[in-house]
Design a protein around this motif. Structure first.
Motif, mmCIF file in Angstrom:
data_model
loop_
_atom_site.group_PDB
_atom_site.id
_atom_site.type_symbol
_atom_site.label_atom_id
_atom_site.label_comp_id
_atom_site.label_asym_id
_atom_site.label_seq_id
_atom_site.Cartn_x
_atom_site.Cartn_y
_atom_site.Cartn_z
ATOM 1 N N PHE A 69 -48.201 51.334 76.298
ATOM 2 C CA PHE A 69 -47.100 51.047 75.386
ATOM 3 C C PHE A 69 -45.774 51.484 75.995
ATOM 4 C CE2 PHE A 69 -44.382 52.724 71.894
ATOM 5 C CZ PHE A 69 -43.962 51.500 71.402
ATOM 6 N N ILE A 70 -45.757 52.666 76.621
ATOM 7 C CA ILE A 70 -44.527 53.182 77.219
ATOM 8 C C ILE A 70 -44.067 52.261 78.343
ATOM 9 C CG2 ILE A 70 -43.533 55.078 78.559
ATOM 10 C CD1 ILE A 70 -45.480 56.941 77.026
ATOM 11 N N ASP A 71 -44.986 51.889 79.219
ATOM 12 C CA ASP A 71 -44.650 51.026 80.349
ATOM 13 C C ASP A 71 -45.922 50.335 80.831
ATOM 14 O OD1 ASP A 71 -43.833 49.778 82.664
ATOM 15 O OD2 ASP A 71 -42.969 51.564 83.582
ATOM 16 N N PRO A 72 -46.107 49.055 80.497
ATOM 17 C CA PRO A 72 -47.349 48.360 80.874
ATOM 18 C C PRO A 72 -47.509 48.148 82.379
ATOM 19 C CG PRO A 72 -45.816 46.847 79.819
ATOM 20 C CD PRO A 72 -45.220 48.214 79.707
ATOM 21 N N ASN A 73 -46.476 48.418 83.169
ATOM 22 C CA ASN A 73 -46.572 48.265 84.626
ATOM 23 C C ASN A 73 -47.140 49.496 85.322
ATOM 24 O OD1 ASN A 73 -45.397 45.615 84.664
ATOM 25 N ND2 ASN A 73 -43.459 46.601 84.199
ATOM 26 N N GLU A 86 -60.865 54.858 91.490
ATOM 27 C CA GLU A 86 -60.681 53.813 90.491
ATOM 28 C C GLU A 86 -59.192 53.598 90.274
ATOM 29 O OE1 GLU A 86 -61.923 52.928 85.830
ATOM 30 O OE2 GLU A 86 -62.451 54.842 86.745
ATOM 31 N N LYS A 87 -58.793 52.335 90.161
ATOM 32 C CA LYS A 87 -57.403 51.973 89.897
ATOM 33 C C LYS A 87 -57.375 51.233 88.568
ATOM 34 C CE LYS A 87 -53.627 50.670 92.613
ATOM 35 N NZ LYS A 87 -53.382 50.771 93.984
ATOM 36 N N ILE A 88 -56.639 51.779 87.616
ATOM 37 C CA ILE A 88 -56.583 51.206 86.272
ATOM 38 C C ILE A 88 -55.194 50.620 86.042
ATOM 39 C CG2 ILE A 88 -56.818 51.683 83.806
ATOM 40 C CD1 ILE A 88 -58.479 54.198 84.666
ATOM 41 N N SER A 89 -55.138 49.327 85.795
ATOM 42 C CA SER A 89 -53.871 48.679 85.446
ATOM 43 C C SER A 89 -53.777 48.636 83.926
ATOM 44 C CB SER A 89 -53.819 47.266 86.016
ATOM 45 O OG SER A 89 -53.823 47.307 87.417
ATOM 46 N N LEU A 90 -52.598 48.899 83.426
ATOM 47 C CA LEU A 90 -52.401 48.967 81.978
ATOM 48 C C LEU A 90 -51.755 47.702 81.445
ATOM 49 C CD1 LEU A 90 -51.085 52.633 81.737
ATOM 50 C CD2 LEU A 90 -53.415 51.820 81.559
ATOM 51 N N SER A 91 -51.848 47.519 80.163
ATOM 52 C CA SER A 91 -51.183 46.419 79.476
ATOM 53 C C SER A 91 -50.748 46.924 78.106
ATOM 54 C CB SER A 91 -52.128 45.230 79.342
ATOM 55 O OG SER A 91 -53.262 45.594 78.600
ATOM 56 N N LEU A 92 -49.960 46.124 77.433
ATOM 57 C CA LEU A 92 -49.545 46.502 76.083
ATOM 58 C C LEU A 92 -50.758 46.500 75.165
ATOM 59 C CD1 LEU A 92 -46.255 44.453 75.690
ATOM 60 C CD2 LEU A 92 -46.455 46.932 75.857
ATOM 61 N N PRO A 93 -50.946 47.562 74.395
ATOM 62 C CA PRO A 93 -52.081 47.587 73.463
ATOM 63 C C PRO A 93 -51.848 46.646 72.290
ATOM 64 C CG PRO A 93 -50.750 49.566 73.228
ATOM 65 C CD PRO A 93 -50.182 48.807 74.386
ATOM 66 N N GLU A 94 -52.930 46.088 71.753
ATOM 67 C CA GLU A 94 -52.838 45.193 70.595
ATOM 68 C C GLU A 94 -52.395 45.936 69.335
ATOM 69 O OE1 GLU A 94 -53.312 41.812 70.374
ATOM 70 O OE2 GLU A 94 -53.394 41.884 72.562
ATOM 71 N N LYS A 95 -52.810 47.208 69.222
ATOM 72 C CA LYS A 95 -52.498 48.000 68.030
ATOM 73 C C LYS A 95 -52.151 49.421 68.450
ATOM 74 C CE LYS A 95 -54.995 47.509 64.204
ATOM 75 N NZ LYS A 95 -56.087 47.655 63.225
ATOM 76 N N ILE A 96 -51.146 49.995 67.788
ATOM 77 C CA ILE A 96 -50.739 51.381 68.036
ATOM 78 C C ILE A 96 -50.847 52.131 66.718
ATOM 79 C CG2 ILE A 96 -48.876 52.913 68.744
ATOM 80 C CD1 ILE A 96 -47.737 50.564 70.329
ATOM 81 N N GLU A 97 -51.631 53.208 66.716
ATOM 82 C CA GLU A 97 -51.824 53.984 65.488
ATOM 83 C C GLU A 97 -51.355 55.419 65.674
ATOM 84 O OE1 GLU A 97 -55.663 53.736 63.630
ATOM 85 O OE2 GLU A 97 -55.994 51.729 64.440
ATOM 86 N N TYR A 129 -43.494 44.812 68.508
ATOM 87 C CA TYR A 129 -44.509 45.258 67.555
ATOM 88 C C TYR A 129 -43.937 45.170 66.150
ATOM 89 C CZ TYR A 129 -47.375 47.124 71.326
ATOM 90 O OH TYR A 129 -48.170 47.256 72.424
ATOM 91 N N ARG A 130 -44.833 44.966 65.185
ATOM 92 C CA ARG A 130 -44.444 44.950 63.776
ATOM 93 C C ARG A 130 -45.276 45.962 63.016
ATOM 94 N NH1 ARG A 130 -41.180 40.799 62.088
ATOM 95 N NH2 ARG A 130 -41.013 39.067 63.534
ATOM 96 N N CYS A 131 -44.631 46.628 62.063
ATOM 97 C CA CYS A 131 -45.341 47.557 61.195
ATOM 98 C C CYS A 131 -46.366 46.768 60.386
ATOM 99 C CB CYS A 131 -44.350 48.258 60.268
ATOM 100 S SG CYS A 131 -45.130 49.329 59.040
ATOM 101 N N ILE A 137 -39.727 45.472 62.673
ATOM 102 C CA ILE A 137 -39.890 45.226 64.109
ATOM 103 C C ILE A 137 -39.572 46.482 64.908
ATOM 104 C CG2 ILE A 137 -38.991 43.939 66.085
ATOM 105 C CD1 ILE A 137 -38.531 41.600 64.188
ATOM 106 N N TYR A 138 -40.420 46.740 65.887
ATOM 107 C CA TYR A 138 -40.234 47.850 66.825
ATOM 108 C C TYR A 138 -40.439 47.274 68.226
ATOM 109 C CZ TYR A 138 -40.469 52.629 68.570
ATOM 110 O OH TYR A 138 -40.208 53.811 69.211
ATOM 111 N N ASP A 139 -39.363 47.293 69.049
ATOM 112 C CA ASP A 139 -39.488 46.626 70.339
ATOM 113 C C ASP A 139 -39.208 47.497 71.555
ATOM 114 O OD1 ASP A 139 -36.767 46.858 70.045
ATOM 115 O OD2 ASP A 139 -36.330 44.741 70.326
ATOM 116 N N THR A 140 -38.961 48.780 71.381
ATOM 117 C CA THR A 140 -38.771 49.663 72.526
ATOM 118 C C THR A 140 -39.362 51.019 72.226
ATOM 119 O OG1 THR A 140 -36.602 50.396 71.734
ATOM 120 C CG2 THR A 140 -36.618 48.577 73.298
ATOM 121 N N TRP A 141 -39.672 51.751 73.299
ATOM 122 C CA TRP A 141 -40.191 53.123 73.134
ATOM 123 C C TRP A 141 -39.000 54.052 73.054
ATOM 124 C CZ3 TRP A 141 -41.198 57.640 76.366
ATOM 125 C CH2 TRP A 141 -42.062 58.519 75.731
ATOM 126 N N GLU A 142 -38.650 54.493 71.852
ATOM 127 C CA GLU A 142 -37.451 55.290 71.640
ATOM 128 C C GLU A 142 -37.730 56.751 71.389
ATOM 129 O OE1 GLU A 142 -35.935 53.249 68.265
ATOM 130 O OE2 GLU A 142 -35.278 51.516 69.420
#
Length: 143
Positions: A69-73, A86-97, A129-131, A137-142
């Motif tokens: 979520f912070i940085d998918p890269n 092991e090398k793990i590449s990240l992506s945006l999660p579908e849900k954040i709780e 992201y949406r609540c 709407i939430y679109d940045t890690w603030e």
């Protein structure tokens, strides 16, 4: 010249967007770690020009969802015997709780206690992201 040794066994969090390394360091509570940890900021990067990086000389359980979520890269490398196991590449999660909070003062999470803040990914390309409760709407890690 600054020299940071390689680690024998541990984790390297690499390709962090410049300026986000310190936020991730704090989020993961690495200041309380009982092992050696290196936070490298503004390191040269062939891909991005500059990057931040965190080296942890220990294998620990990390919240990869939050890192995505912070940085998918970000890339997470698990190191064993000085080699990448092991090398793990990240992506945006579908849900954040329970990680970010809804800023809508009329949302049920603002008025009721003990309701977990839940956001659902609605636009992966823009990172929006949406609540789940009020569609704020939430679109940045603030935080």
């Amino acid at each position: 010249m600054l020299n940071i040794d390689s680690i024998v066994n541990g984790i390297v969090i690499d390709h962090i967007k410049v300026g986000y390394g310190f936020k991730i360091f704090n989020y993961l509570g690495l200041n309380n770690a009982d092992c050696r940890v290196a936070l490298i900021m503004n390191s040269p990067s062939k891909k991005h020009g500059k990057k931040d990086m965190i080296k942890i000389e220990n294998v620990m359980d990390l919240d990869l969802t939050m890192l995505g979520f912070i940085d998918p890269n970000i890339t997470v490398n698990i190191i064993e015997n000085e080699k990448i196991k092991e090398k793990i590449s990240l992506s945006l999660p579908e849900k954040i709780e329970g990680v970010i909070k809804c800023k809508n003062p009329r949302c049920v999470t603002s008025t009721e206690r003990n309701i977990k803040h839940i956001f659902v990914l609605t636009d992966e390309e823009k990172g929006i992201y949406r609540c789940q409760y009020c569609d704020h709407i939430y679109d940045t890690w603030e935080e």
